[in-house]
Design a protein around this motif. Structure first.
Motif, mmCIF file in Angstrom:
data_model
loop_
_atom_site.group_PDB
_atom_site.id
_atom_site.type_symbol
_atom_site.label_atom_id
_atom_site.label_comp_id
_atom_site.label_asym_id
_atom_site.label_seq_id
_atom_site.Cartn_x
_atom_site.Cartn_y
_atom_site.Cartn_z
ATOM 1 N N THR A 3 -20.856 118.908 47.963
ATOM 2 C CA THR A 3 -21.522 118.436 46.755
ATOM 3 C C THR A 3 -23.004 118.707 46.890
ATOM 4 O O THR A 3 -23.608 118.367 47.905
ATOM 5 C CB THR A 3 -21.303 116.923 46.565
ATOM 6 O OG1 THR A 3 -19.907 116.674 46.501
ATOM 7 C CG2 THR A 3 -21.953 116.424 45.312
ATOM 8 N N LYS A 4 -23.601 119.313 45.859
ATOM 9 C CA LYS A 4 -25.023 119.584 45.883
ATOM 10 C C LYS A 4 -25.746 118.473 45.125
ATOM 11 O O LYS A 4 -25.429 118.176 43.982
ATOM 12 C CB LYS A 4 -25.344 120.933 45.251
ATOM 13 C CG LYS A 4 -26.812 121.239 45.335
ATOM 14 C CD LYS A 4 -27.145 122.610 44.875
ATOM 15 C CE LYS A 4 -28.653 122.755 45.005
ATOM 16 N NZ LYS A 4 -29.147 124.017 44.641
ATOM 17 N N LEU A 5 -26.755 117.872 45.778
ATOM 18 C CA LEU A 5 -27.525 116.779 45.213
ATOM 19 C C LEU A 5 -28.992 117.172 45.175
ATOM 20 O O LEU A 5 -29.531 117.675 46.161
ATOM 21 C CB LEU A 5 -27.340 115.515 46.059
ATOM 22 C CG LEU A 5 -28.229 114.328 45.701
ATOM 23 C CD1 LEU A 5 -27.827 113.761 44.353
ATOM 24 C CD2 LEU A 5 -28.129 113.276 46.778
ATOM 25 N N SER A 6 -29.637 116.931 44.048
ATOM 26 C CA SER A 6 -31.060 117.201 43.899
ATOM 27 C C SER A 6 -31.720 116.000 43.242
ATOM 28 O O SER A 6 -31.202 115.467 42.258
ATOM 29 C CB SER A 6 -31.276 118.451 43.046
ATOM 30 O OG SER A 6 -32.643 118.654 42.823
ATOM 31 N N THR A 29 -29.560 115.429 39.924
ATOM 32 C CA THR A 29 -28.603 116.482 39.600
ATOM 33 C C THR A 29 -27.523 116.498 40.669
ATOM 34 O O THR A 29 -27.822 116.589 41.861
ATOM 35 C CB THR A 29 -29.301 117.859 39.545
ATOM 36 O OG1 THR A 29 -30.418 117.787 38.664
ATOM 37 C CG2 THR A 29 -28.351 118.931 39.069
ATOM 38 N N VAL A 30 -26.283 116.389 40.238
ATOM 39 C CA VAL A 30 -25.140 116.455 41.141
ATOM 40 C C VAL A 30 -24.204 117.522 40.597
ATOM 41 O O VAL A 30 -23.683 117.395 39.484
ATOM 42 C CB VAL A 30 -24.407 115.098 41.239
ATOM 43 C CG1 VAL A 30 -23.208 115.211 42.154
ATOM 44 C CG2 VAL A 30 -25.348 114.012 41.710
#
Length: 59
Positions: A3-6, A29-30
């Motif tokens: 999972t990309k988290l920003s 942002t996920v």
């Protein structure tokens, strides 16, 4: 499962009050899905932004 988290904090200068305060917003942002909301804090002096970088600094 990856999972990309920003997480991004930014000053929303378009909503500057008559007292010169600008609200600070948070964008999370996920996996390419964005959500943004105010963190109920204000930056007093929007003139203290570094124009080339558009980043706030404090003394």
């Amino acid at each position: 499962m990856n999972t990309k988290l920003s997480i991004l904090f930014y000053i929303k200068r378009a909503k500057t009050t008559s007292q010169g305060k600008s609200p600070i917003y948070l964008r999370v942002t996920v996996d390419s899905k964005r959500t943004e909301f105010s963190i109920k804090r204000f930056k007093w002096d929007t003139k203290s932004l570094l124009k080339p970088f558009s980043r706030a600094f404090t003394n």
